[in-house]
Design an enzyme around this catalytic site. Sequence first.
Site, PDB file in Angstrom:
ATOM      1  N   PHE A 111       8.725  40.341  44.089  1.00 30.81           N
ATOM      2  CA  PHE A 111       9.033  41.729  44.634  1.00 30.81           C
ATOM      3  C   PHE A 111      10.331  42.420  44.123  1.00 30.81           C
ATOM      4  O   PHE A 111      10.300  43.764  44.212  1.00 30.81           O
ATOM      5  CB  PHE A 111       9.347  41.795  46.227  1.00 30.81           C
ATOM      6  CG  PHE A 111      10.674  42.008  46.643  1.00 30.81           C
ATOM      7  CD1 PHE A 111      11.240  40.691  46.776  1.00 30.81           C
ATOM      8  CD2 PHE A 111      11.100  43.053  47.201  1.00 30.81           C
ATOM      9  CE1 PHE A 111      12.644  40.699  47.387  1.00 30.81           C
ATOM     10  CE2 PHE A 111      12.523  43.172  47.305  1.00 30.81           C
ATOM     11  CZ  PHE A 111      13.250  41.975  47.575  1.00 30.81           C
ATOM     12  N   LYS A 112      11.227  41.663  43.444  1.00 27.33           N
ATOM     13  CA  LYS A 112      12.075  42.556  42.543  1.00 27.33           C
ATOM     14  C   LYS A 112      11.747  43.158  41.398  1.00 27.33           C
ATOM     15  O   LYS A 112      12.359  44.320  41.160  1.00 27.33           O
ATOM     16  CB  LYS A 112      13.134  41.389  42.081  1.00 27.33           C
ATOM     17  CG  LYS A 112      13.727  40.247  42.904  1.00 27.33           C
ATOM     18  CD  LYS A 112      14.650  40.877  43.913  1.00 27.33           C
ATOM     19  CE  LYS A 112      15.427  39.745  44.699  1.00 27.33           C
ATOM     20  NZ  LYS A 112      14.649  38.702  45.360  1.00 27.33           N
ATOM     21  N   ASP A 113      10.613  43.079  41.028  1.00 28.66           N
ATOM     22  CA  ASP A 113       9.831  44.251  40.151  1.00 28.66           C
ATOM     23  C   ASP A 113       9.678  45.380  40.698  1.00 28.66           C
ATOM     24  O   ASP A 113       9.766  46.543  39.982  1.00 28.66           O
ATOM     25  CB  ASP A 113       8.609  43.473  39.516  1.00 28.66           C
ATOM     26  CG  ASP A 113       8.697  42.233  38.687  1.00 28.66           C
ATOM     27  OD1 ASP A 113       9.490  42.164  38.064  1.00 28.66           O
ATOM     28  OD2 ASP A 113       7.765  41.464  38.813  1.00 28.66           O
TER      29      ASP A 113
END
Length: 495
Positions: A111-113
């Site tokens: 989810f960091k993307d």
Amino acid sequence: MTLVYQSTRDENNKVTASQAILQGLATDGGLFTPLTIPQVNLDFDLLKNASYQEVAKLVLSAFLDDFTEEELDYCINNAYDTKFDTTAIAPLVKLGNQYNLELFHGSTIAFKDMALSILPYLLTTSAKKQGVDNKIVILTATSGDTGKAAMAGFADVPGTEIIVFYPKDGVSKIQELQMTTQTGDNTHVIAIDGNFDDAQTDVKRMFNDEDLRARLLEKKTQFSSANSMNIGRLVPQVVYYVYAYAQMVKAGHIKNGDKVNFTVPTGNFGNILAAYYAKQIGVPVNKLICASNENNVLTDFFATGTYDKKRDFKVTTSPSMDILVSSNLERLIFHLLGNSAASTKELMENLSTKGQYTLVDANQDILALFAAGFASEEETAAEIKRVYDECQYIEDPHTAVASAVYQVYAEKSGDQTPTVIASTASPYKFPRVTVAAVTGQDSDDDFKAVEELRKLSGVAIPVAVDGLETAEVRHKTVVATADMQKAVETYLGLV
Ligand SMILES: *Cc1c(COP(=O)(O)O)cnc(C)c1O
């Protein structure tokens, strides 16, 4: 009127959004935090048909109100493009009594993307707006996913350099290979012989080191942060909670105006704080459920009001949540204490000198929004198996922590509010753990497990993992925690 971001530790340290993004962390050690909640017109009968990019524009223009429309379009359109393997960007999947919001369709499958694909654009735009032409050095501590996602975003971006520290024995094999094979002349990856908290603490210290800052400036260089301490990370994460609600309405799972719960697998408290801001701008939320693994310092905090980091650090199968000092909780504390920098500073000083603090006179309305729980290693593995058996779907271990915590919460509380689970990573990032949970068979090789996972799940192997086995390892440096600054100075030509 321009939205004011203030340091959580000094009421005189006030900046605009673009200044906050550029600085990353306040030099007084605090975090820049919005003092008021921006007005956003959330009409979900319209938003249910909006694209991810359109929802992003609505949310970002409210929080980053010193950016022009053209600047935001440029950032959004470059971030949320074909780097994502679905035009939905963040699809919602119904699994029994829960809705998993898949936040792992970006280039590094975590989810960091969602935020790190836009941060380089926000940061370079902020520098331009502020007339800064220093080289920007992104200094980052990672518990496994931020490092790779940040490098993917910043690799070969002109005028930037990125240095990532990760705990040598604290990440999965796939996570480590994703980082050590990173290309780009401006990327540096360093393993340390400590844990994530050690890395994060020293990165924060370097940010606040005046001598180092002055020496960097002589070389026309300055630090910024890609950690969720940077509001340029946090604000883009608000977008997908608004988008998720719109998708829930669109699919007919709820009617416009019905409340939902969000369950978030939590480490540094960034993702769940974004959900809190989504509620503040008008997403109808019943509960925000904070899910932890065996490093359950936040579960205890919500139960007792005391934050106590004096406990053993556990290495778990959900390594991106192996954190005892949740940086972004400081922002919630600030709000809980009526946006008082003096009171927040006092508690944070207690945390660093005594290893703990206790909340007094906190805003009960805000506290009541949160529920919290944790899942043990056994419960996490059992949840992966349960979801597979019931839905033929494989959750990654972080998502499974959230899913397990939600199931216990629903059972105990009787709360029937439709619940969205923030699904933070693809199982392909943790193939051995996920396959073992489903089959009961431990495999001794990550890439054999990848193939096994493909057969079990029927989901194609993502580009992020395909080819990793044979990619060249470019980064091999390991340093002691005490030598992190030396490594930074070497890379930046200060010594
Ligand atoms: C970073 C991360 C988390 C924790 O998110 P925070 O914003 O730090 O609370 C959870 N799951 C995965 C897969 C992550 O990479």
